[in-house]
Design an enzyme around this catalytic site. Structure first.
Site, PDB file in Angstrom:
ATOM      1  N   HIS A   1     -11.231  -6.356   8.796  1.00 36.50           N
ATOM      2  CA  HIS A   1     -11.945  -6.160   7.531  1.00 36.50           C
ATOM      3  C   HIS A   1     -13.236  -5.390   7.770  1.00 36.50           C
ATOM      4  O   HIS A   1     -14.166  -5.493   6.977  1.00 36.50           O
ATOM      5  CB  HIS A   1     -12.289  -7.514   6.871  1.00 36.50           C
ATOM      6  CG  HIS A   1     -11.111  -8.220   6.278  1.00 36.50           C
ATOM      7  ND1 HIS A   1     -10.214  -8.916   7.025  1.00 36.50           N
ATOM      8  CD2 HIS A   1     -10.681  -8.315   4.996  1.00 36.50           C
ATOM      9  CE1 HIS A   1      -9.283  -9.438   6.231  1.00 36.50           C
ATOM     10  NE2 HIS A   1      -9.548  -9.084   5.001  1.00 36.50           N
TER      11      HIS A   1
ATOM     12  N   GLU B   1       0.815  -1.212   0.000  1.00 32.94           N
ATOM     13  CA  GLU B   1       0.000   0.000   0.000  1.00 32.94           C
ATOM     14  C   GLU B   1       0.851   1.266   0.000  1.00 32.94           C
ATOM     15  O   GLU B   1       0.553   2.237  -0.692  1.00 32.94           O
ATOM     16  CB  GLU B   1      -0.943  -0.003   1.220  1.00 32.94           C
ATOM     17  CG  GLU B   1      -2.103  -0.991   1.123  1.00 32.94           C
ATOM     18  CD  GLU B   1      -1.707  -2.463   1.252  1.00 32.94           C
ATOM     19  OE1 GLU B   1      -0.540  -2.747   1.592  1.00 32.94           O
ATOM     20  OE2 GLU B   1      -2.567  -3.328   1.005  1.00 32.94           O
TER      21      GLU B   1
END
Ligand SMILES: Cc1ncc(C[n+]2csc(CCOP(=O)(O)OP(=O)(O)O)c2C)c(N)n1
Length: 667
Positions: free
Chosen positions: A474, A407
């Site tokens: 998540h 990322e």
């Protein structure tokens, strides 16, 4: 390996077929940073400057590199690369004004020393965090590759900084994407005080390159001709055959990390051995030995350099201290952009939330041929939520890019693209994973315009939220992490119409955005979405419901919870959907509070330090006279998001919210 000086007590120069003129040009270039340093050390002792990061002993690397590249090829220097700045002929008075925090410096007094860039000089300076530089170079290299420009980008790293994860990510992305980037590691034996053997367990960086699938070359970094020739050769090759190459420049830092920290930890013999290899004195002696530099020329060039330094210093010292101007400081946080809202035209179609996002993204790709999409599995696979399904076929693999699992480097590469005039959208696979790209967002993207006027045209899409029993990693709502950071814009749609319009608006704006999209809304809600391209006004809230008893201020999933709650409880409420969290709509908030006199803030994020806390504090301060009840707020429990459905249900605020809402209405 204990870091040692090469055995030779002198450097071996080879002029190859360079003209006398070239050799002398390099000499003049090389003495400039040394003569500046000498002056700075005197000024430091006199208390006229406060800090100095020395590159004494390492000058040949910067000078060899900067002279080997074309003037319009980007260099990303670190804190020991003064020679890169002088080598690009920056006006010295501006450079010194920068060091002194004066207005005419490159950051208007907002950042220090070498922490700045200048597009005019094709230099992108560092932030303190060292490692994030590498990914920006990747982005610049990618831009060159995509636009078919035969250019090379060169980025520096220290050997210490190579332990940062960003080093790994930066090199890996460059290798996988075959980016035209030269990574120069200045291997000087120490981090701040930590010797190399406590930093890494290999000997040379040339061992590392092949591990990334990358060529690696080692040079004697104190030999300006060797550095110059090597970079010249590699750059020529890379321009024709784009790929990254790692260059390890062996050198030594002869002074402290910064002047106050000294060099006590360095064994005396090392200092003595490396002093023999001084890059300036040795090159000078070489030029004298081959008859290229005589005493008169040496004096003339040194006088010329010193005169330029002294005159520029006088100008910088004469400049008055900055007079702070509140409006100017605030105005420079964002790149100037004034949105002209584009109204939809023609037909509409009933669309799910997810399809509206996809539709907006597709139309923005059509509108902006310079928009590049990057994310994990967004290519053939279409992304884990299928938002980019079919995009690769339609727009091609150059613009719809599967990324390695990194990322930080990809967000940094987005910034690099932006520096070259591209637009970037980075898809987080799940908003939770942004934590490993956090530094690039809050320290690079968010601060770069305020620091030196460069915009960051990057939108980060954040599939967010709980409700599917996906557990703590998540399901998070993490908008508040970014809400606190000046320089970012945050949008968070609650319905398909806004999802498309806000995404288009974010992609149009040249400032950095976080675009939150709630995963539980993807396929659970639909609405009428105009087929044409349009934008929704950023910074403007909307009333999702109008009522009289109470105001519910919320966003995202909160809007749907609030609607359900008032229907269940039979309450007449204004439901204000913020839509943009940064900058949020103060006017609309004040208006609804004035109207109902009772207000509750609802968000899915955990309660403490959430966006509700900020806005409720603002309401208390600015709307007190219209309030008939305490300002209330509800959010998720202050725990991580739990996995088991019953625990998750308890964690989320819906039941507690209904209770509080009833309490508020009855107050
Ligand atoms: C992320 C981060 N951690 C720590 C520091 C503090 N720091 C600044 S320079 C430095 C040493 C860097 O060593 P190296 O990369 O070898 O470069 P050198 O200073 O030797 O040129 C450290 C620890 C920092 N700036 N950023």
């Amino acid at each position: 390996m204990e870091f040692t000086a090469p055995n030779a007590q002198t450097l071996t120069f080879d002029r190859r077929n360079h003209s006398d003129e070239t050799l002398l040009k390099l000499y003049e270039s090389l003495i400039m940073p040394r003569r500046i340093e000498e002056k700075m050390l005197i000024l430091l002792r006199q208390g006229r400057i406060s800090k100095w990061f020395s590159g004494w002993g390492q000058e040949a690397i910067s000078i060899g590199a900067v002279n080997a590249l074309a003037a319009d090829e980007f260099i990303l220097p670190m804190h020991r690369n003064l020679g890169v700045f002088t080598g690009r002929n920056m006006p010295l008075e501006r450079l010194f004004a920068q060091f002194q925090g004066k207005k005419s410096g490159f950051t208007k007094g907002r950042d220090r020393s070498f922490h700045f860039g200048s597009i005019e000089h094709h230099i992108v300076g560092m932030i303190s965090h060292l490692g994030p530089q590498l990914a920006i170079a990747d982005g610049i290299g990618l831009a060159d590759k995509l636009s078919g420009e035969k250019k090379v980008t060169l980025v520096f790293s220290g050997d210490g900084a190579s332990s940062e994860g960003d080093f790994h990510e930066g090199l890996n992305v460059a290798a996988v994407w075959k980016l035209p980037v030269i990574f120069v590691v200045e291997h000087n034996g120490y981090g701040l005080s930590t010797p190399s053997e406590e930093q890494f367990a290999f000997n040379y960086f040339t061992e590392k390159g092949p591990g990334y699938g990358m060529e690696a070359v080692r040079v004697q970094g104190n030999n300006v001709l060797e550095v110059y020739d090597t970079i010249l050769r590699l750059a020529k090759d890379i321009r024709e055959n784009p790929r990254p190459i790692l260059v390890e420049a062996i050198t030594f830092r002869m002074r402290g990390h910064e002047e106050a920290s000294g060099t006590k930890y360095v064994p005396k013999n090392l200092m003595e051995e490396w002093a023999q290899l001084d890059p300036v004195e040795n090159y000078e002696a070489y030029l004298e030995s081959i008859g290229v530099l005589d005493a008169a020329t040496k004096e003339k060039l040194n006088k010329k350099v010193k005169k330029a330094i002294n005159e520029a210093l006088e100008v910088a010292f004469a400049e008055e201290e900055i007079t702070p101007n509140l409006e100017e400081e605030l105005a420079d946080v964002y790149a100037p952009f004034s949105q002209k809202v584009i109204e939809p035209e023609g037909s509409s179609t009933e669309k799910r939330f997810i399809d509206a996002i996809s539709d907006g993204l597709r139309q923005s790709m059509e509108k902006y041929p310079n928009l590049i999409l990057m994310g994990q599995d967004i290519g053939e696979y279409g992304g884990v939520f299928k938002i980019t399904d079919g995009f690769k076929t339609k727009f091609g693999g150059d613009r719809v890019r599967n990324t390695p699992l990194c990322e930080s480097a990809i967000i940094g590469a987005g910034l690099g693209l932006s520096i070259k005039g591209f637009k970037a959208m980075v898809e987080m696979q799940f908003a939770d994973f942004v934590s490993v790209g956090f530094n690039q967002i809050v320290n690079n993207l968010a601060k770069i315009h305020y620091r030196w006027g460069q915009n960051a045209d990057v939108v980060i899409r954040m599939p967010t939220g709980a409700g599917s029993a996906a557990g703590p990693f998540h399901s998070q709502s993490n908008e508040a992490w970014f809400f606190h950071t000046p320089g970012l814009k945050i949008v968070y749609p609650s319905n398909p119409h806004d999802a498309k319009g806000l995404l288009n608006a974010a992609l149009e704006d040249s400032n950095p955005y976080l675009y939150f999209e709630h995963k539980m809304l993807y396929r659970s809600i639909s609405g009428s979405v105009p087929d044409s391209y349009y934008t929704v006004e950023v910074g403007k809230a909307a009333l999702a419901k109008e009522g009289s008893q109470v105001s519910i201020i919320t966003y995202g999933m909160g809007v749907h919870w609030a609607v359900k709650a008032i229907e269940e409880l039979g309450i007449s409420a204004d439901i204000l959907d913020l839509r943009t969290l940064l900058p949020w709509d103060q006017e609309a908030v004040a208006e609804t509070v004035k109207k109902t006199g009772k207000v509750i803030f609802l968000h899915e994020d955990t309660l403490t330090g959430g966006i509700g806390a900020e806005i409720c504090a603002w309401i208390s301060e600015h709307c007190f006279r219209w309030l008939d009840a305490p300002v209330m707020r509800e959010g998720s429990m202050d725990t991580p998001v739990p996995f088991a459905p019953k625990l998750e249900k308890q964690f989320l605020p819906t039941e507690r919210f209904k209770k509080k809402l009833k309490e508020l209405v009855g107050y």
